[in-house]
Motif scaffolding. Structure first.
Motif, PDB file in Angstrom:
ATOM      1  N   TYR A 377     -31.654   4.380  24.837  1.00 57.85           N
ATOM      2  CA  TYR A 377     -31.088   4.305  23.467  1.00 57.85           C
ATOM      3  C   TYR A 377     -31.204   5.587  22.995  1.00 57.85           C
ATOM      4  N   LEU A 402     -25.024   5.328  17.634  1.00 58.56           N
ATOM      5  CA  LEU A 402     -25.564   4.393  18.816  1.00 58.56           C
ATOM      6  C   LEU A 402     -25.200   4.633  20.126  1.00 58.56           C
ATOM      7  N   ASN A 404     -25.864   4.747  24.542  1.00 64.08           N
ATOM      8  CA  ASN A 404     -26.735   4.119  25.667  1.00 64.08           C
ATOM      9  C   ASN A 404     -26.349   5.026  26.917  1.00 64.08           C
ATOM     10  N   LEU A 497     -35.268   0.657  16.841  1.00 63.51           N
ATOM     11  CA  LEU A 497     -35.008   1.022  17.983  1.00 63.51           C
ATOM     12  C   LEU A 497     -35.934   1.029  18.968  1.00 63.51           C
ATOM     13  N   GLY A 501     -33.153  -1.982  22.831  1.00 66.16           N
ATOM     14  CA  GLY A 501     -31.626  -1.951  21.974  1.00 66.16           C
ATOM     15  C   GLY A 501     -32.228  -1.565  20.696  1.00 66.16           C
ATOM     16  N   GLU A 563     -27.093  -4.713  22.069  1.00 64.22           N
ATOM     17  CA  GLU A 563     -27.689  -4.255  23.241  1.00 64.22           C
ATOM     18  C   GLU A 563     -26.452  -3.941  24.143  1.00 64.22           C
TER      19      GLU A 563
END
Length: 564
Positions: A377, A402, A404, A497, A501, A563
């Motif tokens: 992340y 954000l 991933n 963080l 997640g 997540e």
């Protein structure tokens, strides 16, 4: 095996531009490139002359040369008698002459062996007029952001060398030195404001990652090579590395906080050339540079359809047209690297870039922004307060990004509202009802006026290392779009963080709603409840998201986890 995406995209982009060229024979329109998104011919489409000339050389097809001549000729409709060129037929802005000058000089150099004598004469005549106008009218005191003074440094260096005019070279050196003086200790160029040295109430400077990486820093690097200044080349390595910190693993750019991010696209900025030249000219000095350029051109490819570069990853899916501005500017950066960079850097072996790192907490005081990474992340939190009511970027200690590594962008905020700051350079949207900001925010409507934490200028953020990650704490409030504060409202937000997640906790949220636009991933509510959700889209950034509206629990608290 990696392929030469630069070459393929140059051909696809040039073919698409040709398909949209006016071929009526009417000198008022002939050669102009129609824009389906904006329903007009953008005045800067003649900038494509360089990319088309290079395409004619590489692909040995005269159709590109004809298109280059035609789009150049269309520029006569915007050229004034004193050598300045209008940005568009509907504006009086002429400082964009610097970009056309760069394109014309580069086209003259590239096309020396294929351009006819009359064409060369025509190109040179315009370039001489524009060089004189730029020398007399565009410098650091002009009412323009620093990207203009910087790119004019390059334009005048090219002009000085081509026309053997020392005064142009001297002025170019002075303008580039001025730009270099506007690089922070962290290596970020500032000055995307008027005046360039303006400081916000919190001590912030005017930094925009999109304009820097696609226009200003490439101009600095190209200048260093144009005048063969080895000391400047080495100095700029640090600057390029500093900006590379804001590239995401998929080649997109995190400009979620930039003070001109009303023109942000995920791959860069709406009306600039591209980041490839700044990386690839210096690729022999850092292996990450060729990798970064390749990842970005991969992102351009992902955002392209039918030979046109769309304004974000989800434009095509959403049924939006591609503004041709993106395409006719980016052909030039593709053409430049194909002409000037060794093939081995265009198809590099995979290597790491800074955002591949899995543990980071870095604070940038010049923009009051934290960048975090933990495991897969990455996140960005900001209370940057520079010219918020003009540019509309987020503040208030809000989460703006954000990401991933497995699913890509999860949250990508930009501006608080879509305002046509530059009407001829920003396309419209038809689905106004679902065209919503992608910024997570606390909101409340009072007396018909919406107050939001993204407008609140007096927030304070701090960081704390926790056992399994990083925690950013924001003490914030709510304001309306004009800066009027909602008295007595002082929520606190914590962003934790970890490798699992993002956990968001809001206290003192009585009477507020938490709006959470999620591009990908799953939201789980531990405290509070989801009032509703709907699909939204936003032109700035270019993403579709599911917008959740979350209410606090009886204690006035909200807690959610996000997540992948």
């Amino acid at each position: 095996m990696r392929t030469n995406l630069y070459r393929r995209l140059l051909k696809e982009y040039c073919d698409a531009l040709i398909s949209l060229q006016d071929k009526s024979g009417d000198e008022a329109f002939n050669g102009g490139v129609y824009c389906r998104a904006c329903k007009n011919i953008h005045g800067r489409c003649p900038d494509a002359v360089y990319g088309l000339v290079v395409a004619a050389k590489i692909f040995e097809d005269d159709k590109y040369l004809q298109a280059a001549n035609d789009v150049f000729a269309y520029g006569e409709n915007l050229l004034c008698d004193d050598g300045g060129m209008y940005n568009d037929a509907q504006t009086t802005w002429r400082y964009t002459t610097t970009f056309h000058q760069i394109a014309v000089i580069e086209a003259l150099r590239s096309g020396a062996g294929i351009l006819g004598k009359e064409t060369i004469k025509s190109f040179e005549n315009r370039a001489e007029k524009m060089a004189k106008w730029l020398y007399e009218n565009l410098d650091e005191m002009s009412p323009a952001n620093i990207n203009y003074a910087t790119t004019n440094g390059l334009a005048l260096a090219l002009s000085g060398n081509y026309f053997h005019e020392q005064k142009y070279l001297d002025e170019a050196k002075r303008l580039i030195s001025y730009a270099i003086d506007h690089i922070t200790e962290n290596g970020l160029l500032y000055g995307e404001s008027r005046p360039h040295d303006k400081i916000s109430a919190k001590g912030c400077k005017s930094v925009d990652i999109g304009y820097n990486v696609e226009e200003s820093v490439p101009a600095l690097v190209k200048y260093a090579f144009e005048v063969d200044d080895e000391e400047l080349k080495n100095r700029l390595v640090k600057t390029v590395r500093a900006h590379l910190d804001f590239m995401l693993p998929d080649g997109g750019w995190d400009n979620s906080f930039g003070n001109r991010n009303n023109k942000w696209t995920y791959w860069g900025s709406r009306t600039s050339d591209g980041c490839a030249p700044m990386f690839l000219l210096l690729a022999d000095r850092d292996t990450a540079f060729a990798e970064a350029a390749y990842r970005n051109v991969e992102m351009l490819d992902k955002c392209s359809m039918g030979g046109l570069l769309y304004g974000g990853p989800h434009y095509y899916k959403r049924g939006e047209y591609a503004c041709t501005h993106h395409t006719f500017e980016h052909v030039n950066s593709l053409a430049f690297v194909l002409e000037h960079v060794d093939e081995k850097y265009l198809t590099p072996l995979p290597s790491a870039i800074p955002s591949d790192g899995k543990d980071l907490c870095k604070y940038y005081p010049e923009v009051r922004t934290y960048k975090l990474a933990k495991g897969d992340y990455l996140a960005t939190v900001t209370d940057y307060d520079f010219d918020i009511y003009f540019s509309g970027h987020a503040t208030g200690g809000m989460l703006t990004a954000l990401y991933n590594r497995k699913c890509g962008p999860m949250i990508m905020g930009s501006v608080t509202d879509y305002v046509l700051v530059e009407p001829t350079n920003m396309q419209q949207v038809k689905d106004r009802q679902n065209h919503k900001s992608l910024l997570p925010r606390l909101v409340r409507t009072t007396n018909g006026e919406e107050y939001s934490s993204t407008f609140y200028l007096d927030a304070a953020i701090s960081e704390e290392k926790v056992n399994d990650g990083y925690l950013i704490r924001a003490n914030t409030g709510l304001s309306d779009k004009n800066g009027k504060e909602l008295v007595g409202i002082n929520p606190q937000i914590e962003y934790a963080l970890t490798e699992n997640g993002l956990d968001v906790k809001v206290i003192r949220a009585d009477g507020l709603k938490f709006v959470l636009p999620l591009i990908a991933g799953e939201v789980k509510v531990q405290s509070g409840k989801i009032e509703g959700s709907k699909e939204v889209f936003f032109l700035t950034g270019g993403f579709i998201a599911q917008e959740y509206t979350i209410l606090p629990d009886e204690s006035g608290n909200i807690r959610v986890s996000v997540e992948a």
